[in-house]
Enzyme design. Structure first.
Site, short mmCIF file in Angstrom:
data_model
loop_
_atom_site.label_atom_id
_atom_site.label_comp_id
_atom_site.label_asym_id
_atom_site.label_seq_id
_atom_site.Cartn_x
_atom_site.Cartn_y
_atom_site.Cartn_z
N LEU A 70 43.56 48.33 35.87
CA LEU A 70 43.32 46.89 35.92
C LEU A 70 42.51 46.44 34.71
O LEU A 70 42.74 45.36 34.17
CB LEU A 70 42.59 46.51 37.21
CG LEU A 70 42.26 45.03 37.36
CD1 LEU A 70 43.54 44.19 37.40
CD2 LEU A 70 41.42 44.77 38.59
N TYR A 71 41.56 47.27 34.29
CA TYR A 71 40.78 46.94 33.09
C TYR A 71 41.71 46.66 31.91
O TYR A 71 41.60 45.64 31.23
CB TYR A 71 39.82 48.08 32.75
CG TYR A 71 39.19 47.97 31.39
CD1 TYR A 71 38.32 46.92 31.08
CD2 TYR A 71 39.46 48.91 30.40
CE1 TYR A 71 37.75 46.82 29.82
CE2 TYR A 71 38.89 48.82 29.14
CZ TYR A 71 38.03 47.78 28.86
OH TYR A 71 37.47 47.67 27.61
N ALA A 72 42.64 47.58 31.67
CA ALA A 72 43.59 47.40 30.56
C ALA A 72 44.47 46.19 30.79
O ALA A 72 44.80 45.45 29.84
CB ALA A 72 44.44 48.66 30.39
#
Length: 335
Positions: A151-153
């Site tokens: 999700l960060y990416a």
């Protein structure tokens, strides 16, 4: 007019702000000083910045829709550098809401501020994690990076798309920087070098994932700052040769681009640990573990485009960079 730096009390934001202040720029720093990691470290960075007459700090969350417009209305920054974000790959598995609030909603508020008071150039942090399990090595900005695995990416991929939309609609020159495994003095406590150093000095084992076979493009923070400073007054122009039938993922018919900021070489994680052991003069007790969700085996930046556009030439070896970190750590923590 001032340069607006979000995340100015963070790791990279602090180093960039200090570099700008030392060369005589005025910096307006925005940072919420949240408790994702030890707030005392952020406060110590901020104390240094506030020692410069050209620095002004605003403590607020980028996701604050009420206060962010006033920041732009009051400061009317000549340049905007968005480095504030919820970082960390593994943390995103447990706290997804935080990433959307900080990285998506917060960045939207930055874009809206730029829409109301257009800067000469908007620079913003993306990540090497955006390449996911891309098999081509080194990672090139000209290859499509459309399959993030965390999700960060994914939030950083969203940032690149959002910046492109605003560049297209409102002509805001925007450059996204895909950072590769940044390390150095004043680093975050959740980063590998910091955790390894702390554990080794305490005689505790370090957790090494991927059975120690991972490779990373370790990039010293000063080399990252060199790239950002070089880009400030080199905003992107529209790519007149951009072909909509064969679109280049790195450029656009709008004033938008993405660039890699990395050392441009892979290092074995075990070599990184070996250098740290040498600088600490103490062996590590290693607890080998399997790969974690969201991890990739290797990263390496293709910096050809960055070198061409910015005359970018990262030069810090891991031997030098790790030595600087250890020196800072021992002085800061008095160990």
């Amino acid at each position: 007019m001032a340069i607006l730096v979000t995340g100015s009390a963070g790791f990279i934001g602090f180093h960039l702000s200090r570099r700008l202040l030392e060369r005589g720029d005025e910096v307006v720093g925005v940072d919420s000083l949240n408790s994702y990691y030890d707030p005392r470290l952020k406060a110590a960075r901020l104390t240094i910045l506030q020692g410069y007459p050209g620095y002004r700090h605003l403590q607020l969350d980028l996701a604050d829709r009420e206060r962010m417009p006033a920041v732009f209305a009051e400061t009317k920054p000549s340049h905007v550098v968005n480095l504030a974000a919820q970082a960390g790959v593994r943390y995103s598995l447990e706290n997804p809401d935080t990433y959307v609030d900080s990285n998506v909603v917060g960045f939207l508020n930055v874009l809206e501020g730029c829409r109301a008071y257009p800067p000469r150039h908007l620079l913003y942090a993306s990540t090497s994690s955006i390449y996911g399990n891309h098999a081509n090595m080194p990672f090139s900005v000209h290859d499509a990076a459309t399959h993030p695995i965390t999700l960060y990416a994914a939030t950083k991929a969203a940032n690149e798309s959002m910046a492109h939309a605003y560049a297209h609609l409102f002509g805001i020159p925007a450059t996204g920087f895909r950072f590769f495994t940044v390390y150095g003095p004043w680093g975050r406590p959740d980063m590998a070098l910091f955790k390894f150093t702390d554990a080794i000095l305490k005689g505790q084992p370090i957790d090494v994932y991927g059975q120690g076979r991972m490779q990373r493009d370790f990039t010293y923070v000063d080399d990252i700052v060199d790239g950002l400073v070089a880009a400030l007054d080199r905003p992107p122009e529209t790519n007149s040769g951009w072909d909509a039938k064969n679109p280049d993922p790195a450029t656009s018919a709008a004033p938008w681009r993405v660039l890699n900021l990395g050392a441009g070489r892979r290092e074995e994680l075990m070599r990184y640990i070996e250098v740290l052991e040498q600088k600490l003069q103490k062996k590590a007790q290693i607890n080998f573990l399997p790969m974690q969700p969201g991890d990739v085996t290797a990263t390496e930046a293709d910096t050809a485009e960055t070198r061409a556009v910015l005359d970018y030439a990262p030069s810090t070896s891991i031997e030098t960079g790790v030595a600087h970190f250890v020196e800072w750590y021992r002085e800061y923590y008095r160990v």
